[in-house]
Design a protein around this motif. Structure first.
Motif, PDB file in Angstrom:
ATOM      1  N   ALA A 106       0.824  -1.205   0.000  1.00 18.55           N
ATOM      2  CA  ALA A 106       0.000   0.000   0.000  1.00 18.55           C
ATOM      3  C   ALA A 106       0.858   1.256   0.000  1.00 18.55           C
ATOM      4  N   GLN A 107       2.169   1.096   0.135  1.00 20.77           N
ATOM      5  CA  GLN A 107       3.053   2.261   0.065  1.00 20.77           C
ATOM      6  C   GLN A 107       4.146   2.008  -0.964  1.00 20.77           C
ATOM      7  N   ASP A 108       4.690   3.089  -1.507  1.00 19.96           N
ATOM      8  CA  ASP A 108       5.754   3.003  -2.497  1.00 19.96           C
ATOM      9  C   ASP A 108       6.815   4.036  -2.136  1.00 19.96           C
ATOM     10  N   PRO A 109       8.047   3.626  -1.777  1.00 17.24           N
ATOM     11  CA  PRO A 109       8.561   2.273  -1.755  1.00 17.24           C
ATOM     12  C   PRO A 109       7.859   1.402  -0.703  1.00 17.24           C
ATOM     13  N   CYS A 110       7.913   0.092  -0.950  1.00 14.69           N
ATOM     14  CA  CYS A 110       7.230  -0.855  -0.066  1.00 14.69           C
ATOM     15  C   CYS A 110       7.866  -0.864   1.322  1.00 14.69           C
ATOM     16  N   THR A 111       7.186  -1.503   2.260  1.00 13.72           N
ATOM     17  CA  THR A 111       7.684  -1.519   3.646  1.00 13.72           C
ATOM     18  C   THR A 111       9.042  -2.206   3.754  1.00 13.72           C
ATOM     19  N   CYS A 151      11.528  -2.260   1.307  1.00  9.09           N
ATOM     20  CA  CYS A 151      12.529  -1.331   0.780  1.00  9.09           C
ATOM     21  C   CYS A 151      12.727  -0.124   1.695  1.00  9.09           C
ATOM     22  N   ALA A 152      11.669   0.278   2.393  1.00  9.90           N
ATOM     23  CA  ALA A 152      11.747   1.452   3.270  1.00  9.90           C
ATOM     24  C   ALA A 152      12.310   1.126   4.645  1.00  9.90           C
ATOM     25  N   ASP A 153      12.436  -0.144   4.988  1.00  8.05           N
ATOM     26  CA  ASP A 153      12.902  -0.548   6.316  1.00  8.05           C
ATOM     27  C   ASP A 153      14.408  -0.315   6.449  1.00  8.05           C
ATOM     28  N   ARG A 184      16.941  -3.399   7.130  1.00  6.37           N
ATOM     29  CA  ARG A 184      17.235  -4.467   6.166  1.00  6.37           C
ATOM     30  C   ARG A 184      18.687  -4.352   5.714  1.00  6.37           C
ATOM     31  N   ASP A 185      19.283  -5.501   5.408  1.00  6.79           N
ATOM     32  CA  ASP A 185      20.659  -5.550   4.910  1.00  6.79           C
ATOM     33  C   ASP A 185      20.650  -5.137   3.440  1.00  6.79           C
ATOM     34  N   ARG A 186      21.130  -3.941   3.149  1.00  5.89           N
ATOM     35  CA  ARG A 186      21.081  -3.385   1.799  1.00  5.89           C
ATOM     36  C   ARG A 186      22.183  -3.932   0.896  1.00  5.89           C
ATOM     37  N   SER A 187      23.055  -4.784   1.444  1.00  8.77           N
ATOM     38  CA  SER A 187      24.103  -5.367   0.622  1.00  8.77           C
ATOM     39  C   SER A 187      23.642  -6.660  -0.053  1.00  8.77           C
ATOM     40  N   LEU A 188      22.457  -7.162   0.321  1.00 10.09           N
ATOM     41  CA  LEU A 188      21.928  -8.407  -0.237  1.00 10.09           C
ATOM     42  C   LEU A 188      20.620  -8.156  -0.979  1.00 10.09           C
ATOM     43  N   GLU A 213       9.599 -14.149   3.032  1.00 13.18           N
ATOM     44  CA  GLU A 213       9.357 -13.283   4.192  1.00 13.18           C
ATOM     45  C   GLU A 213       8.640 -14.036   5.310  1.00 13.18           C
ATOM     46  N   ARG A 214       7.654 -14.843   4.936  1.00 15.22           N
ATOM     47  CA  ARG A 214       6.902 -15.624   5.918  1.00 15.22           C
ATOM     48  C   ARG A 214       7.833 -16.570   6.673  1.00 15.22           C
ATOM     49  N   ALA A 215       8.821 -17.116   5.975  1.00 17.09           N
ATOM     50  CA  ALA A 215       9.776 -18.035   6.593  1.00 17.09           C
ATOM     51  C   ALA A 215      10.802 -17.292   7.449  1.00 17.09           C
ATOM     52  N   GLY A 216      10.904 -15.980   7.280  1.00 14.49           N
ATOM     53  CA  GLY A 216      11.880 -15.200   8.041  1.00 14.49           C
ATOM     54  C   GLY A 216      13.315 -15.561   7.678  1.00 14.49           C
ATOM     55  N   ALA A 217      13.526 -16.030   6.450  1.00 21.13           N
ATOM     56  CA  ALA A 217      14.823 -16.564   6.051  1.00 21.13           C
ATOM     57  C   ALA A 217      15.761 -15.534   5.424  1.00 21.13           C
ATOM     58  N   HIS A 218      15.294 -14.334   5.168  1.00 21.30           N
ATOM     59  CA  HIS A 218      16.110 -13.341   4.458  1.00 21.30           C
ATOM     60  C   HIS A 218      15.876 -11.972   5.077  1.00 21.30           C
ATOM     61  N   ARG A 219      16.952 -11.294   5.439  1.00 22.64           N
ATOM     62  CA  ARG A 219      16.836  -9.957   6.035  1.00 22.64           C
ATOM     63  C   ARG A 219      17.373  -8.866   5.120  1.00 22.64           C
TER      64      ARG A 219
END
Length: 197
Positions: free
Chosen positions: A64-69, A71-73, A76-80, A94-100
């Protein structure tokens, strides 16, 4: 059955993934039996989502927002950047919580039979994101299909000169999976992708 309104409702529901005509009739019946508590809130949520949700101009996620939540967080690790075929794959990770880290939605995979070529994929924005040097690794999280493998190979070649490490998600034996019931491709991939115990 019960008039053109019900037929239209069933027809629209039957177009949703996982719902055939019989399931759509059952869902329609449930909705119609309690219109005030089920159907009207669903209709309102559909209208609100149709008006508010859009694609993130950075990664391609739906929000519902752009950038999304994501990308805006700032946490988050911006190198990956994890590259996925579609938004459903992003949501699953995201549901699995496997990637930050961050994501990039390709919008499909190469499919000569399906008429999807390199020009149909959302690659330009990914290359733009890599240009500033912040990203150090791109993780290719595409399905273990022939088209997915072809896309991984093509992307690996395209990203070779971008100055980032390129990895792919492992494929193989699922948690709780018995070897005797796995298909040959999964089993051979699992053996090739083995690592120290």
């Amino acid at each position: 059955m019960g008039g053109p309104e019900i037929d239209r409702l069933v027809g629209l529901l039957a177009k949703l993934p996982g719902l055939g005509p019989r399931s759509a009739r059952r869902a329609a019946l449930k909705l119609l039996q309690q219109p005030d508590t089920r159907m009207l809130p669903l209709a309102q949520a559909l209208v609100e989502a149709a008006k508010a949700v859009k694609h993130c101009h950075i990664c391609g996620n739906l929000d519902a927002q752009d950038p999304c939540t994501i990308c805006a967080d700032p946490n988050r690790d911006r190198s990956l950047i994890c590259v996925v075929e579609g938004v459903g794959d992003l949501w699953a990770i995201e549901r699995a919580g496997a990637h930050r880290g961050l994501y990039h939605v390709l919008g499909g995979v190469l499919s000569p039979l399906g008429g999807i070529g390199p020009e149909d994929l959302n690659l330009g924005p990914l290359l733009t994101r890599l240009a500033d040097g912040t990203v150090t690794e791109v993780i290719l999280a595409l399905g273990a299909t022939v088209d997915g493998a072809a896309t991984v190979h093509w992307l690996s070649e395209r990203l070779a000169g971008a100055g980032v490490a390129v990895s792919r998600v492992a494929h193989g034996v699922p948690m709780g999976g018995a070897l005797e019931v796995l298909d040959d491709g999964t089993l051979s991939t699992a053996l090739r992708a083995r690592r120290p115990a």
